[in-house]
Design a protein around this motif. Structure first.
Motif, PDB file in Angstrom:
ATOM      1  N   ILE A 146       0.872  -1.177   0.000  1.00 37.66           N
ATOM      2  CA  ILE A 146       0.000   0.000   0.000  1.00 37.66           C
ATOM      3  C   ILE A 146       0.905   1.221   0.000  1.00 37.66           C
ATOM      4  O   ILE A 146       1.633   1.457   0.965  1.00 37.66           O
ATOM      5  N   SER A 147       0.876   1.982  -1.073  1.00 36.99           N
ATOM      6  CA  SER A 147       1.679   3.203  -1.137  1.00 36.99           C
ATOM      7  C   SER A 147       0.901   4.364  -0.546  1.00 36.99           C
ATOM      8  O   SER A 147      -0.333   4.371  -0.538  1.00 36.99           O
ATOM      9  N   VAL A 148       1.622   5.348  -0.048  1.00 32.60           N
ATOM     10  CA  VAL A 148       1.000   6.498   0.612  1.00 32.60           C
ATOM     11  C   VAL A 148       1.473   7.778  -0.062  1.00 32.60           C
ATOM     12  O   VAL A 148       2.672   7.975  -0.267  1.00 32.60           O
ATOM     13  N   SER A 149       0.525   8.642  -0.385  1.00 33.29           N
ATOM     14  CA  SER A 149       0.828   9.944  -0.975  1.00 33.29           C
ATOM     15  C   SER A 149       0.109  11.019  -0.172  1.00 33.29           C
ATOM     16  O   SER A 149      -1.111  10.960   0.003  1.00 33.29           O
ATOM     17  N   ILE A 150       0.876  11.990   0.327  1.00 38.33           N
ATOM     18  CA  ILE A 150       0.322  13.100   1.100  1.00 38.33           C
ATOM     19  C   ILE A 150       0.656  14.400   0.376  1.00 38.33           C
ATOM     20  O   ILE A 150       1.818  14.639   0.041  1.00 38.33           O
ATOM     21  N   GLU A 151      -0.333  15.208   0.136  1.00 37.11           N
ATOM     22  CA  GLU A 151      -0.136  16.466  -0.599  1.00 37.11           C
ATOM     23  C   GLU A 151       0.989  17.281   0.027  1.00 37.11           C
ATOM     24  O   GLU A 151       1.065  17.428   1.248  1.00 37.11           O
ATOM     25  N   ASP A 152       1.860  17.799  -0.822  1.00 36.14           N
ATOM     26  CA  ASP A 152       3.044  18.534  -0.372  1.00 36.14           C
ATOM     27  C   ASP A 152       2.661  19.964  -0.008  1.00 36.14           C
ATOM     28  O   ASP A 152       2.315  20.771  -0.879  1.00 36.14           O
ATOM     29  N   LEU A 153       2.729  20.283   1.285  1.00 28.67           N
ATOM     30  CA  LEU A 153       2.356  21.603   1.774  1.00 28.67           C
ATOM     31  C   LEU A 153       3.391  22.055   2.796  1.00 28.67           C
ATOM     32  O   LEU A 153       4.304  21.308   3.153  1.00 28.67           O
ATOM     33  N   ASP A 154       3.272  23.292   3.272  1.00 28.12           N
ATOM     34  CA  ASP A 154       4.196  23.755   4.308  1.00 28.12           C
ATOM     35  C   ASP A 154       3.986  22.950   5.580  1.00 28.12           C
ATOM     36  O   ASP A 154       2.949  22.333   5.787  1.00 28.12           O
ATOM     37  N   HIS A 155       4.974  22.952   6.457  1.00 29.94           N
ATOM     38  CA  HIS A 155       4.973  22.087   7.631  1.00 29.94           C
ATOM     39  C   HIS A 155       3.756  22.300   8.521  1.00 29.94           C
ATOM     40  O   HIS A 155       3.164  21.331   9.016  1.00 29.94           O
ATOM     41  N   HIS A 156       3.370  23.546   8.741  1.00 25.61           N
ATOM     42  CA  HIS A 156       2.272  23.833   9.662  1.00 25.61           C
ATOM     43  C   HIS A 156       0.937  23.319   9.119  1.00 25.61           C
ATOM     44  O   HIS A 156       0.050  22.955   9.885  1.00 25.61           O
ATOM     45  N   THR A 157       0.813  23.269   7.800  1.00 25.88           N
ATOM     46  CA  THR A 157      -0.412  22.772   7.186  1.00 25.88           C
ATOM     47  C   THR A 157      -0.353  21.274   6.964  1.00 25.88           C
ATOM     48  O   THR A 157      -1.327  20.557   7.206  1.00 25.88           O
ATOM     49  N   ALA A 158       0.811  20.776   6.540  1.00 29.59           N
ATOM     50  CA  ALA A 158       0.951  19.360   6.204  1.00 29.59           C
ATOM     51  C   ALA A 158       0.736  18.457   7.406  1.00 29.59           C
ATOM     52  O   ALA A 158       0.294  17.316   7.256  1.00 29.59           O
ATOM     53  N   ARG A 159       1.028  18.924   8.612  1.00 24.42           N
ATOM     54  CA  ARG A 159       0.888  18.051   9.777  1.00 24.42           C
ATOM     55  C   ARG A 159      -0.548  17.595   9.991  1.00 24.42           C
ATOM     56  O   ARG A 159      -0.792  16.510  10.521  1.00 24.42           O
ATOM     57  N   TRP A 160      -1.520  18.417   9.561  1.00 25.51           N
ATOM     58  CA  TRP A 160      -2.921  18.012   9.702  1.00 25.51           C
ATOM     59  C   TRP A 160      -3.264  16.933   8.686  1.00 25.51           C
ATOM     60  O   TRP A 160      -4.070  16.030   8.975  1.00 25.51           O
TER      61      TRP A 160
END
Length: 232
Positions: A146-160
């Motif tokens: 199972i591969s995982v892709s998380i949208e690339d955003l700034d750190h403060h936003t990406a943590r959510w």
């Protein structure tokens, strides 16, 4: 179903953002209903924390990683019921100041006692290697890639988004039959928290990071979505 602690459980986390909104007390007449942080313990020693902000209350049980965003539902005699995004009842606040905890082992509820000086409910911490770590974890625990892709955003936003990915991942591990045909987990920003499943076996989780904990689907919602899709 509460998400269980795992090897992916985050390290000690950051404190509340200074930019996060602060709401006034909803029930100023009784301290137990005021905004702020409180903690309680059951007779058998289990404890949990509540952080209230207006009609939204964060709930975290000690020893578990998931923070639940609970909404207030008015009840009889001035009581309040705190429920999650699929309507599961967690806590009842009585008009006399009592707190009743509901769980699988106590579906009728059980009273709890306050704890002095509770620890804060921390916000998710950014993990630069979250996608790779979660890919490895899911592939090992489910027995298929199972591969995982998380949208690339700034750190403060990406943590959510990372928090939503972890919750969804643990729900997949906890429901192996429903996860058997899922080969990819994608987490994206969206206007509302939502779930979708493509014909190719991609589970898509939509997150509104501006709404923080309330802006991503809970593990209960992910589990119900997976079971409903399998049954359809």
């Amino acid at each position: 179903m509460s998400a269980q602690s795992s090897a992916l459980a985050p390290a000690p986390q950051e404190q509340t953002d200074a930019s996060e909104p602060v709401f006034g007390p909803l029930f100023a007449a009784n301290p137990i209903f005021q905004d702020g942080l409180t903690a309680f313990q059951t007779l058998d020693g289990r404890s949990f924390r509540l952080e209230r902000r207006g009609n939204l209350t964060l709930f975290q049980q000690d020893g578990q990683t998931e923070v639940w965003a609970l909404e207030t539902v008015p009840g009889p005699r001035g009581d309040e019921f705190l429920k999650n995004d699929v309507g599961r009842l967690f806590v009842r606040l009585t008009d006399l100041g009592g707190v009743i905890l509901y769980s699988a082992s106590h579906p009728q509820g059980m009273p709890v006692d306050p704890i002095a000086e509770p620890e804060a409910i921390d916000r998710p911490r950014f993990n630069a290697d979250m996608s790779n770590s979660l890919t490895l974890y899911l592939s090992l625990r489910t027995g298929h890639p199972i591969s995982v892709s998380i949208e690339d955003l700034d750190h403060h936003t990406a943590r959510w988004l990372q928090d939503a990915a972890r919750i969804a991942g643990e729900s997949l591990v906890g429901n192996p039959d429903e996860a058997a045909d899922i080969h990819r987990l994608e987490v994206r920003t969206g206007s509302v928290p939502e779930l979708d499943l493509s014909d190719e076996g991609t589970l898509i989780v939509y997150v509104n990071p501006d709404d923080r904990f309330e802006g991503r689907p809970s593990s209960d919602r992910v589990t119900i979505f997976l079971k409903n899709r399998m049954a359809s």
